[in-house]
Enzyme design. Sequence first.
Site, PDB file in Angstrom:
ATOM      1  N   LYS A  14       1.677 -18.391 -32.225  1.00  0.00           N
ATOM      2  CA  LYS A  14       2.910 -19.125 -31.931  1.00  0.00           C
ATOM      3  C   LYS A  14       2.843 -20.545 -32.472  1.00  0.00           C
ATOM      4  O   LYS A  14       3.847 -21.100 -32.942  1.00  0.00           O
ATOM      5  CB  LYS A  14       3.177 -19.139 -30.424  1.00  0.00           C
ATOM      6  CG  LYS A  14       4.482 -19.830 -30.031  1.00  0.00           C
ATOM      7  CD  LYS A  14       5.706 -19.157 -30.637  1.00  0.00           C
ATOM      8  CE  LYS A  14       6.998 -19.920 -30.324  1.00  0.00           C
ATOM      9  NZ  LYS A  14       7.433 -19.803 -28.930  1.00  0.00           N
ATOM     10  N   THR A  61       5.095 -20.516 -24.236  1.00  0.00           N
ATOM     11  CA  THR A  61       4.321 -21.122 -25.319  1.00  0.00           C
ATOM     12  C   THR A  61       3.449 -22.192 -24.695  1.00  0.00           C
ATOM     13  O   THR A  61       3.948 -23.184 -24.159  1.00  0.00           O
ATOM     14  CB  THR A  61       5.248 -21.726 -26.387  1.00  0.00           C
ATOM     15  OG1 THR A  61       6.049 -20.689 -26.957  1.00  0.00           O
ATOM     16  CG2 THR A  61       4.425 -22.384 -27.497  1.00  0.00           C
ATOM     17  N   LYS A 104       6.954 -30.379 -26.983  1.00  0.00           N
ATOM     18  CA  LYS A 104       5.751 -29.903 -26.291  1.00  0.00           C
ATOM     19  C   LYS A 104       4.923 -29.008 -27.198  1.00  0.00           C
ATOM     20  O   LYS A 104       3.703 -29.153 -27.309  1.00  0.00           O
ATOM     21  CB  LYS A 104       6.159 -29.167 -25.011  1.00  0.00           C
ATOM     22  CG  LYS A 104       5.033 -28.485 -24.251  1.00  0.00           C
ATOM     23  CD  LYS A 104       4.935 -26.983 -24.540  1.00  0.00           C
ATOM     24  CE  LYS A 104       6.166 -26.240 -24.072  1.00  0.00           C
ATOM     25  NZ  LYS A 104       6.034 -24.765 -24.305  1.00  0.00           N
TER      26      LYS A 104
END
Length: 291
Positions: free
Chosen positions: A170, A95, A238
Amino acid sequence: MKIGWIGTGVMGRSMCLHLIKAGHEAYVYNRTKEKAADLIEAGAVWCDNPAEVASKTDTIFTIVGYPKDVEETILGPNGVLANCSEGKTIVDMTTSKPQLAEKIHADAAAKGVDALDAPVSGGDLGARNASLAIMVGGEKEVFDRVLPLFEAMGKTIQLMGGPGTGQHTKMSNQILIAGTMIGVVESLLYSYRAGMDLDEVIDVIGSGAAGSWSINNLGRRIAQKDFDPGFFIKHFVKDMGIALEEARRMNLALPGLSLANQFYISAMAMGYENLGTQALYKVFENMNTQN
């Protein structure tokens, strides 16, 4: 097929193992060799660096921690692309940033190398059960060629559009999970304080309008006081940071995501960064500790 695999963490190890079991010849690298021990035992060939992986294989998968790791692993001077010959394929399943995915695609195309961004959702359970959702950005011809490999790892596999669209999808996924996790932990903390059995509560509310993957899977872990990582808090922070950065770039306000992000930053400050995302429960529990 000779496949390369870089990144054998909580999810990557299981994903690569499915490809080995499907009969593919795997060449693997991870910064900590011990984390690849079971893959080597299953027949994978150890490589000393990403460059060696790229030089020996046809399709190279990467699933590492942060965008800086993606950049170093794929675009660095000793990385994958620099050691790829024409006709090979790079599939980044980390990701990461959509703009970085676009750059990887462009740099790879200039060298005659194909590239897909293909982040996944489903956590450690989805990785172990080969039931991941895989969201892919790139060209259809390349997607179709790699699809049989994706099918060894996941059940819901979709080409979302051009380069970067896998990562954008995502981000949509992570935005939804971020808000949902607040609801999950508040719901279960309320139930606990009311003296309820958490598994019994989940049995009921998890089958109705409040049902979600998070309550039915991570909620069960909370009920058992299991905060081991299926997905690290530090990696979720993150991801939320990337989504907020992209939102600012689009002049888009996402106050719910911003709130969830602050709670998870609090979890980091409490030393929970290496626990699973369900450890947000501990943050709310600490906030409500009675003296």
